[in-house]
Design an enzyme around this catalytic site. Structure first.
Site, mmCIF file in Angstrom:
data_model
loop_
_atom_site.group_PDB
_atom_site.id
_atom_site.type_symbol
_atom_site.label_atom_id
_atom_site.label_comp_id
_atom_site.label_asym_id
_atom_site.label_seq_id
_atom_site.Cartn_x
_atom_site.Cartn_y
_atom_site.Cartn_z
ATOM 1 N N GLU A 194 -0.373 -9.375 -0.538
ATOM 2 C CA GLU A 194 -1.798 -9.639 -0.286
ATOM 3 C C GLU A 194 -2.604 -9.650 -1.586
ATOM 4 O O GLU A 194 -3.534 -10.444 -1.746
ATOM 5 C CB GLU A 194 -2.352 -8.585 0.684
ATOM 6 C CG GLU A 194 -1.761 -8.718 2.076
ATOM 7 C CD GLU A 194 -2.143 -7.568 2.980
ATOM 8 O OE1 GLU A 194 -1.671 -6.440 2.730
ATOM 9 O OE2 GLU A 194 -2.915 -7.780 3.925
ATOM 10 N N GLU A 239 4.928 -5.157 7.067
ATOM 11 C CA GLU A 239 4.160 -4.129 7.797
ATOM 12 C C GLU A 239 4.696 -3.879 9.193
ATOM 13 O O GLU A 239 4.623 -2.769 9.718
ATOM 14 C CB GLU A 239 2.673 -4.539 7.897
ATOM 15 C CG GLU A 239 1.898 -4.438 6.605
ATOM 16 C CD GLU A 239 1.998 -5.667 5.725
ATOM 17 O OE1 GLU A 239 2.815 -6.565 6.013
ATOM 18 O OE2 GLU A 239 1.246 -5.724 4.731
ATOM 19 N N ALA A 276 0.870 -1.176 0.000
ATOM 20 C CA ALA A 276 0.000 0.000 0.000
ATOM 21 C C ALA A 276 0.906 1.224 0.000
ATOM 22 O O ALA A 276 2.075 1.135 0.396
ATOM 23 C CB ALA A 276 -0.871 -0.013 1.247
ATOM 24 N N GLY A 303 0.834 -5.037 0.906
ATOM 25 C CA GLY A 303 -0.387 -5.107 0.101
ATOM 26 C C GLY A 303 -0.164 -5.767 -1.254
ATOM 27 O O GLY A 303 -1.106 -6.277 -1.856
#
Ligand code: COA
Length: 259
Positions: free
Chosen positions: A114, A134, A65, A111
């Site tokens: 993911e 993260e 992200a 992300g």
């Protein structure tokens, strides 16, 4: 039609290329919106039988992200960011009745990992690297990473990768079951297309039912995805998250204090 992705349709497969190579294809708000629209196209366009998601450039699939969008967010904002991503993109990919596969061409982090894991399966180039870093930001995954990584590679290894933020290479990812095939970088898209061409010869309703049944088998507890979002949001209230995020943007190591 799109500002952050490029799409092209060939032989029934929509190739979706995330196109922010100068930012390692990080998922900012615009990418999430564009991916959501592209997935709507996959659902609604009868000419599209399958999709491949990949990243532009040679370095990254998606490096997570967009961290620069995190700084201003608190618990509610963090949870909202994760919820929007899940509704617009991650769930649409995972539950798509047509096959969606990730062609992982480089860093697949946070992300990005993911996103690859939300796809029905993954093909990687030899230079692909996977990880959930993260924790380096004082955060946890928010797009289903704690759930899907555990499912794919098992409890113990998922715990280790999530807590250490270690990156693994393509071959180790294959050994662990995170990716199905590892090929040379210039063969990556061909490999993904070849598998999808084989699937296109099968009955589409049967394929849709396979995707639904396999998802039902592995989904188990839906609340665990909701809980991940709540806990992801809670991390945004911590000083450690502010320190971790600032440290990344200032290109230095974070100093965490446990508050
Ligand atoms: N969000 C926002 N920007 C990101 C990003 C992310 N997740 N990942 C990379 N970028 C940006 C960098 O800030 C840099 O921007 P700049 O040129 O304006 O300074 C640019 O992309 C290139 O990245 P850089 O770190 O300089 O490349 P590198 O080759 O040294 O390292 C990575 C590559 C992928 C190892 C490193 O960028 C990284 O660790 N990214 C973050 C991974 C992460 O924590 N993801 C989880 C987010 S929840």
């Amino acid at each position: 039609m799109y500002s952050t992705i490029i799409t092209s349709l060939e032989n029934g497969t929509l190739l979706i290329t995330i196109n922010r190579p100068d930012k390692m294809n990080a998922l900012n708000k615009d990418v999430i919106q564009d991916l959501g629209k592209a997935m709507d196209e996959v659902y609604n366009n009868e000419d599209i039988k399958s999709a491949i998601i990949t990243g532009a450039g040679e370095k990254a699939f998606v490096a997570g992200a967009d961290i620069s969008e995190f700084l201003a967010l608190g618990a509610e904002g963090g949870a909202a960011l994760a919820t929007v991503g899940r509704n617009l993109v991650f769930d649409k990919i995972a539950y798509c009745p047509k096959p969606v596969i990730a062609a992982v061409n480089g860093f697949s982090l946070g992300g990005g990992c993911e996103l690859a894991m939300a796809c029905h399966f993954r093909v990687a180039s030899v230079n692909a690297k996977f990880g959930q870093p993260e924790v380096n930001l004082g955060l946890i995954p928010g797009y289903g990473g704690t759930q899907r990584l555990t499912r794919l590679i098992g409890h113990g290894k998922a715990m280790e990768l999530l807590m250490t933020a270690d990156m693994i290479g393509a071959e180790e990812a294959k050994t662990l079951g995170l990716v199905n095939h590892v090929v040379a970088a210039d063969e990556l898209l061909n490999k993904a297309k070849e598998i999808l061409q084989k699937i296109h010869t099968k009955a589409p309703i049967a394929i849709a039912n396979i995707i639904a049944c396999v998802n039902e088998c592995s989904d188990g507890n839906h609340h665990s995805f909701d809980n991940e979002i709540v806990r992801f949001g809670e991390c945004f209230e911590t000083e450690d998250m502010k320190e971790g995020t600032k440290a990344f943007l200032e290109k230095r190591k974070p100093v965490f204090k446990g508050n």
